[in-house]
Design an enzyme around this catalytic site. Structure first.
Site, PDB file in Angstrom:
ATOM      1  CD  GLU A  92      38.184   5.221   1.824  1.00  0.00           C
ATOM      2  OE1 GLU A  92      39.245   4.819   2.330  1.00  0.00           O
ATOM      3  OE2 GLU A  92      37.421   4.493   1.171  1.00  0.00           O
ATOM      4  CG  HIS A 139      39.215   3.314  -2.984  1.00  0.00           C
ATOM      5  ND1 HIS A 139      40.150   2.444  -2.454  1.00  0.00           N
ATOM      6  CD2 HIS A 139      38.214   3.389  -2.078  1.00  0.00           C
ATOM      7  CE1 HIS A 139      39.723   2.030  -1.271  1.00  0.00           C
ATOM      8  NE2 HIS A 139      38.556   2.589  -1.013  1.00  0.00           N
ATOM      9  CG  HIS A 153      35.787  -1.509  -0.543  1.00  0.00           C
ATOM     10  ND1 HIS A 153      34.627  -0.862  -0.190  1.00  0.00           N
ATOM     11  CD2 HIS A 153      36.794  -0.610  -0.346  1.00  0.00           C
ATOM     12  CE1 HIS A 153      34.918   0.382   0.206  1.00  0.00           C
ATOM     13  NE2 HIS A 153      36.212   0.556   0.112  1.00  0.00           N
ATOM     14  CG  HIS A 158      40.153  -0.038   2.821  1.00  0.00           C
ATOM     15  ND1 HIS A 158      40.580   1.249   3.022  1.00  0.00           N
ATOM     16  CD2 HIS A 158      39.041   0.088   2.073  1.00  0.00           C
ATOM     17  CE1 HIS A 158      39.753   2.097   2.456  1.00  0.00           C
ATOM     18  NE2 HIS A 158      38.808   1.413   1.858  1.00  0.00           N
TER      19      HIS A 158
HETATM   20 ZN   LIG Z   1      37.433   2.347   0.680  1.00  0.00          ZN
END
Ligand SMILES: [Zn+2]
Length: 241
Positions: free
Chosen positions: A85, A104, A106, A174
């Site tokens: 990603e 980034h 979760h 996500h």
């Molecule tokens: Zn991710």
């Protein structure tokens, strides 16, 4: 014209070290687990950024930091694997010249806000950067049914478009992505987005919530930005080796 790899100076060593520390802070503070990543723009080239090789953030050291261009290509990876990603970072740096760092994750308390119509909004001054509510990214509108990962430049561009000029974008099914004008600010925002999400969920369960209004949020965010060194010192002390 972007610099060729051979013309690109090595990144500032202190910035590389700080990025390694940021990885460990985000794990220690419950934002990332075995997954998630944080990057910082290259100090000598706006067209490059620094990001760890494909590994758990808690284990990152300065030796694991790679340099990428805005197409998501690592210029010094050798045989080391890179994050699928990385396009999240590349396309946000391309779209937002003001952004210096990207997280980034979760982080779990944010997920319910990514999958419902309930806007993630500031319940207290620490999260004034949420403004009038976090942006929202629906990958299904862009690419139909996927594995939810932002695994190419087109998806990265769509995510950057959804982020717009904001600080946080929630990613349905996500997680979330947070940006800042410094590594300290991006890490701060990632930590307090998670905390705000937990507190907001608790507040909603109790009754009608009074959120910070737009002006309060802006004033609080500006105030907090003058205090980043204090929390950074605390968080980095906790992960010192
Ligand atoms: Zn991710």
């Amino acid at each position: 014209m972007t610099a060729t790899p051979s013309a690109l100076p090595a990144p500032d060593a202190a910035r590389v070290d700080k990025l390694a520390i940021a990885n460990r802070i985000l794990y220690n503070e419950g934002v990332v687990d075995g997954f998630g990543h944080v990057s910082v723009r290259h100090d000598a080239s706006a067209g490059h950024f620094l990001l760890a090789r494909n590994m758990a953030p808690a284990l990152v050291t300065s030796a694991d930091i790679l340099t990428f261009d805005l197409d998501g290509q690592a210029i010094d990876a050798g045989d080391r694997r890179v994050y699928l990603e990385r396009f999240i970072h590349a396309e946000i740096y391309r779209a937002r010249s003001d952004v210096v760092a990207v997280v980034h994750s979760h982080s779990p308390n944010v997920i319910p806000f990514a999958v419902t119509k309930t806007s993630l909004r500031p319940v207290y001054h620490m999260s004034g950067f949420l403004g009038e509510g976090a942006a929202h990214f629906e990958i299904r509108d862009v690419a139909g049914n996927t594995d939810l990962l932002v695994r190419n430049a087109a998806l990265g561009r769509a995510l950057a478009g959804a982020l717009g000029s904001g600080a946080v974008v929630l990613m349905r099914g996500h997680g979330s992505t947070v940006v800042g004008t410094s590594l300290e600010q991006a890490v701060y925002r990632a930590i307090y987005a998670e905390t705000n999400a937990r507190l907001q969920t608790q507040a909603i369960a109790l009754g009608d919530v009074t959120y910070l209004n737009a002006e309060e949020a802006a004033l609080a965010a500006a105030s907090n930005d003058t205090q980043l060194a204090r929390v950074w010192e605390l968080w980095s002390r906790a992960v010192a080796r």
